[in-house]
Design a protein around this motif. Sequence first.
Motif, mmCIF file in Angstrom:
data_model
loop_
_atom_site.group_PDB
_atom_site.id
_atom_site.type_symbol
_atom_site.label_atom_id
_atom_site.label_comp_id
_atom_site.label_asym_id
_atom_site.label_seq_id
_atom_site.Cartn_x
_atom_site.Cartn_y
_atom_site.Cartn_z
ATOM 1 N N ILE A 20 0.847 -1.206 0.000
ATOM 2 C CA ILE A 20 0.000 0.000 0.000
ATOM 3 C C ILE A 20 0.878 1.249 0.000
ATOM 4 C CG2 ILE A 20 -1.619 1.377 1.380
ATOM 5 C CD1 ILE A 20 -2.812 -1.320 2.355
ATOM 6 N N LYS A 23 2.790 1.636 -3.319
ATOM 7 C CA LYS A 23 1.851 2.002 -4.377
ATOM 8 C C LYS A 23 1.535 3.501 -4.360
ATOM 9 C CE LYS A 23 -2.868 0.946 -5.862
ATOM 10 N NZ LYS A 23 -4.068 0.162 -5.555
ATOM 11 N N HIS A 24 1.602 4.113 -3.170
ATOM 12 C CA HIS A 24 1.315 5.541 -3.033
ATOM 13 C C HIS A 24 2.581 6.398 -2.981
ATOM 14 C CE1 HIS A 24 -2.653 3.930 -2.018
ATOM 15 N NE2 HIS A 24 -3.091 5.095 -2.473
ATOM 16 N N GLY A 100 -6.259 5.473 2.207
ATOM 17 C CA GLY A 100 -5.988 6.909 2.281
ATOM 18 C C GLY A 100 -5.632 7.355 3.692
ATOM 19 N N VAL A 103 -1.936 6.277 4.346
ATOM 20 C CA VAL A 103 -0.990 7.116 3.593
ATOM 21 C C VAL A 103 -0.936 8.524 4.185
ATOM 22 C CG1 VAL A 103 -0.536 8.165 1.337
ATOM 23 C CG2 VAL A 103 -1.226 5.759 1.491
ATOM 24 N N SER A 104 -2.082 9.115 4.489
ATOM 25 C CA SER A 104 -2.075 10.479 5.033
ATOM 26 C C SER A 104 -1.463 10.520 6.432
ATOM 27 C CB SER A 104 -3.481 11.073 5.039
ATOM 28 O OG SER A 104 -4.330 10.339 5.888
ATOM 29 N N ARG A 107 2.338 10.350 5.992
ATOM 30 C CA ARG A 107 2.833 11.645 5.489
ATOM 31 C C ARG A 107 2.777 12.722 6.570
ATOM 32 N NH1 ARG A 107 0.716 10.607 -0.387
ATOM 33 N NH2 ARG A 107 2.643 9.727 -1.204
#
Length: 163
Positions: A20, A23-24, A100, A103-104, A107
């Motif tokens: 995952i 991929k991002h 999402g 990932v967020s 980050r």
Amino acid sequence: MGNIIVAFSKPQDGRNIRNILVKHGIQVTASCTSGAQVLALTDDLRSGIVVSGYRFGDMTCRQLADQLPGFDLLLIASPSRWSGEAMGRIVCLPAPFKMGDLVSTVRMIEQSQAEKRRRMRRQPPQKRREEDQKAIDTAKAILMERNRMTEPEAHKYLQKCSM
């Protein structure tokens, strides 16, 4: 970008999380299946993020987090595992999660670490207290006299001993 280590006791869970993130566009440094593997990897790295499950065969995420200076731990687990507990520095993401959200969150932690590094660079180094400096100078003088060391050698010896 920082060092990201994916650590889950089940290898398949680790592969899924790693896929995952990759991929991002998030680079993953390594995948581990035990707390000891994570600690061995982090010895060589200064900072980063460990994306982890709640329990390994050799330790829990809380025990791992306590031994990770410079690293933030992102825990992915059912809220029943950690709700009601003070997790301290551990960032918790409830499972099941949306891609999402993962990932967020990663980050967001990366941005937080970058901001912390910027603040540290802006701060001038702290001055030693006068009495501390006198103690260091005395210790160096004793080492130089007794062991016939030069001042830089005595300084280096004191630094190593203090670690």
